[in-house]
Scaffold this motif. Structure first.
Motif, PDB file in Angstrom:
ATOM      1  N   SER A 256       0.816  -1.221   0.000  1.00 40.99           N
ATOM      2  CA  SER A 256       0.000   0.000   0.000  1.00 40.99           C
ATOM      3  C   SER A 256       0.847   1.267   0.000  1.00 40.99           C
ATOM      4  CB  SER A 256      -0.939   0.015   1.209  1.00 40.99           C
ATOM      5  OG  SER A 256      -1.915  -0.990   1.100  1.00 40.99           O
ATOM      6  N   SER A 257       1.860   1.322   0.861  1.00 34.31           N
ATOM      7  CA  SER A 257       2.647   2.548   0.973  1.00 34.31           C
ATOM      8  C   SER A 257       3.494   2.801  -0.266  1.00 34.31           C
ATOM      9  CB  SER A 257       3.542   2.497   2.215  1.00 34.31           C
ATOM     10  OG  SER A 257       4.410   1.386   2.168  1.00 34.31           O
ATOM     11  N   GLY A 258       3.784   1.768  -1.035  1.00 37.40           N
ATOM     12  CA  GLY A 258       4.602   1.949  -2.217  1.00 37.40           C
ATOM     13  C   GLY A 258       3.838   2.304  -3.469  1.00 37.40           C
ATOM     14  N   ILE A 259       2.523   2.060  -3.479  1.00 33.88           N
ATOM     15  CA  ILE A 259       1.739   2.250  -4.700  1.00 33.88           C
ATOM     16  C   ILE A 259       1.815   3.687  -5.196  1.00 33.88           C
ATOM     17  CG2 ILE A 259      -0.610   2.271  -5.637  1.00 33.88           C
ATOM     18  CD1 ILE A 259      -1.166  -0.210  -3.893  1.00 33.88           C
ATOM     19  N   ALA A 260       1.631   4.648  -4.297  1.00 30.90           N
ATOM     20  CA  ALA A 260       1.636   6.051  -4.700  1.00 30.90           C
ATOM     21  C   ALA A 260       3.050   6.581  -4.922  1.00 30.90           C
ATOM     22  CB  ALA A 260       0.925   6.896  -3.650  1.00 30.90           C
ATOM     23  N   ARG A 261       4.020   6.043  -4.180  1.00 28.28           N
ATOM     24  CA  ARG A 261       5.376   6.599  -4.207  1.00 28.28           C
ATOM     25  C   ARG A 261       6.240   6.036  -5.331  1.00 28.28           C
ATOM     26  NH1 ARG A 261       8.885   6.096  -0.469  1.00 28.28           N
ATOM     27  NH2 ARG A 261       9.687   8.200  -0.876  1.00 28.28           N
ATOM     28  N   PHE A 262       5.899   4.862  -5.854  1.00 30.77           N
ATOM     29  CA  PHE A 262       6.759   4.232  -6.854  1.00 30.77           C
ATOM     30  C   PHE A 262       5.964   3.766  -8.077  1.00 30.77           C
ATOM     31  CE2 PHE A 262       8.912   3.672  -2.788  1.00 30.77           C
ATOM     32  CZ  PHE A 262      10.198   4.113  -3.083  1.00 30.77           C
ATOM     33  N   PRO A 263       5.389   4.689  -8.831  1.00 27.66           N
ATOM     34  CA  PRO A 263       4.613   4.283 -10.009  1.00 27.66           C
ATOM     35  C   PRO A 263       5.449   3.512 -11.031  1.00 27.66           C
ATOM     36  CG  PRO A 263       5.027   6.657 -10.014  1.00 27.66           C
ATOM     37  CD  PRO A 263       5.420   6.158  -8.658  1.00 27.66           C
ATOM     38  N   GLN A 264       6.771   3.737 -11.028  1.00 29.81           N
ATOM     39  CA  GLN A 264       7.642   3.039 -11.976  1.00 29.81           C
ATOM     40  C   GLN A 264       7.762   1.550 -11.661  1.00 29.81           C
ATOM     41  OE1 GLN A 264       8.538   5.050  -9.523  1.00 29.81           O
ATOM     42  NE2 GLN A 264      10.713   4.890  -8.960  1.00 29.81           N
ATOM     43  N   TYR A 265       7.314   1.144 -10.471  1.00 28.39           N
ATOM     44  CA  TYR A 265       7.405  -0.261 -10.080  1.00 28.39           C
ATOM     45  C   TYR A 265       6.038  -0.940  -9.983  1.00 28.39           C
ATOM     46  CZ  TYR A 265      12.197   1.058  -8.774  1.00 28.39           C
ATOM     47  OH  TYR A 265      13.499   1.517  -8.790  1.00 28.39           O
ATOM     48  N   HIS A 266       5.040  -0.408 -10.649  1.00 28.06           N
ATOM     49  CA  HIS A 266       3.712  -1.025 -10.593  1.00 28.06           C
ATOM     50  C   HIS A 266       3.678  -2.392 -11.276  1.00 28.06           C
ATOM     51  CE1 HIS A 266       1.042   2.767  -9.716  1.00 28.06           C
ATOM     52  NE2 HIS A 266       1.915   2.509  -8.759  1.00 28.06           N
TER      53      HIS A 266
ATOM     54  N   ARG B  67      -3.555  -2.539   3.744  1.00 23.98           N
ATOM     55  CA  ARG B  67      -4.173  -1.621   4.714  1.00 23.98           C
ATOM     56  C   ARG B  67      -4.744  -0.379   4.036  1.00 23.98           C
ATOM     57  NH1 ARG B  67       1.072   0.886   7.980  1.00 23.98           N
ATOM     58  NH2 ARG B  67       2.116   1.775   6.164  1.00 23.98           N
ATOM     59  N   GLY B  68      -4.210  -0.028   2.860  1.00 24.25           N
ATOM     60  CA  GLY B  68      -4.752   1.115   2.141  1.00 24.25           C
ATOM     61  C   GLY B  68      -6.210   0.929   1.757  1.00 24.25           C
ATOM     62  N   MET B  69      -6.625  -0.319   1.598  1.00 23.30           N
ATOM     63  CA  MET B  69      -8.009  -0.615   1.259  1.00 23.30           C
ATOM     64  C   MET B  69      -8.955  -0.212   2.391  1.00 23.30           C
ATOM     65  SD  MET B  69      -9.412  -4.186  -0.319  1.00 23.30           S
ATOM     66  CE  MET B  69      -8.712  -5.161   1.019  1.00 23.30           C
ATOM     67  N   TYR B  70      -8.396  -0.152   3.603  1.00 22.21           N
ATOM     68  CA  TYR B  70      -9.200   0.235   4.766  1.00 22.21           C
ATOM     69  C   TYR B  70      -9.060   1.727   5.087  1.00 22.21           C
ATOM     70  CZ  TYR B  70      -9.348  -4.797   5.343  1.00 22.21           C
ATOM     71  OH  TYR B  70      -9.521  -6.137   5.129  1.00 22.21           O
ATOM     72  N   GLY B  71      -8.349   2.451   4.231  1.00 25.18           N
ATOM     73  CA  GLY B  71      -8.221   3.888   4.423  1.00 25.18           C
ATOM     74  C   GLY B  71      -7.073   4.295   5.312  1.00 25.18           C
ATOM     75  N   VAL B  72      -6.066   3.435   5.472  1.00 31.45           N
ATOM     76  CA  VAL B  72      -4.923   3.729   6.326  1.00 31.45           C
ATOM     77  C   VAL B  72      -3.689   3.931   5.456  1.00 31.45           C
ATOM     78  CG1 VAL B  72      -3.461   2.894   8.191  1.00 31.45           C
ATOM     79  CG2 VAL B  72      -5.894   2.347   8.185  1.00 31.45           C
ATOM     80  N   ALA B  73      -3.033   5.091   5.608  1.00 25.33           N
ATOM     81  CA  ALA B  73      -1.847   5.410   4.813  1.00 25.33           C
ATOM     82  C   ALA B  73      -0.646   5.621   5.725  1.00 25.33           C
ATOM     83  CB  ALA B  73      -2.095   6.656   3.966  1.00 25.33           C
ATOM     84  N   SER B  74       0.558   5.573   5.125  1.00 19.22           N
ATOM     85  CA  SER B  74       1.775   5.731   5.905  1.00 19.22           C
ATOM     86  C   SER B  74       2.240   7.178   5.967  1.00 19.22           C
ATOM     87  CB  SER B  74       2.891   4.871   5.303  1.00 19.22           C
ATOM     88  OG  SER B  74       3.116   5.228   3.951  1.00 19.22           O
TER      89      SER B  74
ATOM     90  N   ALA C 152      -4.681  12.071   3.795  1.00 14.10           N
ATOM     91  CA  ALA C 152      -5.699  13.085   3.498  1.00 14.10           C
ATOM     92  C   ALA C 152      -6.537  12.716   2.283  1.00 14.10           C
ATOM     93  CB  ALA C 152      -5.025  14.437   3.278  1.00 14.10           C
ATOM     94  N   LYS C 153      -6.037  11.809   1.446  1.00 13.63           N
ATOM     95  CA  LYS C 153      -6.744  11.424   0.232  1.00 13.63           C
ATOM     96  C   LYS C 153      -7.565  10.146   0.411  1.00 13.63           C
ATOM     97  CE  LYS C 153      -3.104  13.434  -2.662  1.00 13.63           C
ATOM     98  NZ  LYS C 153      -2.101  13.160  -3.733  1.00 13.63           N
ATOM     99  N   LEU C 154      -7.408   9.501   1.568  1.00 17.78           N
ATOM    100  CA  LEU C 154      -8.111   8.245   1.804  1.00 17.78           C
ATOM    101  C   LEU C 154      -9.236   8.439   2.814  1.00 17.78           C
ATOM    102  CD1 LEU C 154      -5.159   5.675   2.041  1.00 17.78           C
ATOM    103  CD2 LEU C 154      -6.538   6.282   0.053  1.00 17.78           C
ATOM    104  N   GLN C 155     -10.226   7.606   2.712  1.00 16.85           N
ATOM    105  CA  GLN C 155     -11.346   7.627   3.652  1.00 16.85           C
ATOM    106  C   GLN C 155     -11.311   6.352   4.483  1.00 16.85           C
ATOM    107  OE1 GLN C 155     -15.184   8.101   1.854  1.00 16.85           O
ATOM    108  NE2 GLN C 155     -16.308   7.656   3.735  1.00 16.85           N
TER     109      GLN C 155
END
Length: 207
Positions: free
Chosen positions: A156-166, A174-181, A187-190
């Motif tokens: 989850s924490s890498g998805i937004a920070r490393f688009p080159q490694y998708h 945990r991002g699916m539950y609205g929890v970010a690192s 601020a963008k998650l619910q």
């Protein structure tokens, strides 16, 4: 794709009518038969576990068990690229290739790793090294087996920070539950759940 921790969770999804592919991230040897009969795909992370699965599949082929002998058994290979929790080492690669060459009924659906430090920018150099190790190990395996399974490395924490490694997939946990690192991503998650508890007793205790 869906991922579950244990085989029984995957079985419950199948009983509920879920048809999507399901990876089981903590497979047990005793659950191999359950996974095979419910089209669940185990994560394989060590030579010992791969040998156990190879033996399980060979027994099915020998017994011609309920038509299962004609199917491919999909698995997911986990590589250790520096986190040192679970996964094949680079020194295991030739043994892995040898097993797959001898048992064509086992098919690798995906090869993946877990990145240890995608949360903080101060560790980005280590993250880059992990991905480089992963790509090198992936290339060695695919050259040996003759096809290219899907690749995924990001949590989850890498998805937004490393688009080159998708690569082919990412693993949203945990991002699916609205929890970010990070505060910026938070601020963008619910947040989609609330944890509540009942107080059983309050005590006054001397200092």
């Amino acid at each position: 794709y869906l991922a579950v921790a244990y085989a029984d969770e995957g079985v419950n999804l199948r009983k509920a009518g879920i048809k999507l592919p399901i990876m089981v991230m903590n497979p047990e040897v005793a659950s191999f038969d359950t996974m095979a009969r419910n089209d669940l795909e185990p994560e394989i992370y060590s030579i010992g576990l791969l040998e156990d699965f190879d033996k399980f599949v060979r027994n099915i082929i020998d017994e011609q068990d309920s038509g299962m002998a004609e199917k491919f058994f999909k698995i997911h290979l986990k590589l250790d690229t520096g986190m040192h929790r679970l996964g094949f080492e680079s020194t295991d690669i030739q043994s892995v290739i040898s097993i797959f060459k001898q048992n064509t009924h086992i098919h690798i659906a995906a090869i993946f790793t877990h990145l240890a430090a995608t949360d903080g920018a101060e560790h980005d150099g280590f993250t880059d090294k992990q991905v480089a190790r992963f790509v090198d190990m992936y290339d060695q395996i695919t050259e040996g087996i003759g096809y290219k399974p899907m690749r995924h490395v990001l949590n989850s924490s890498g998805i937004a920070r490393f688009p080159q490694y998708h690569f082919d997939m990412v693993r949203l946990g945990r991002g699916m539950y609205g929890v970010a690192s990070s505060p910026e991503m938070q601020a963008k998650l619910q947040v989609v759940q609330t944890l509540k508890a009942t107080i059983s007793q309050i005590r006054n205790v001397p200092q």
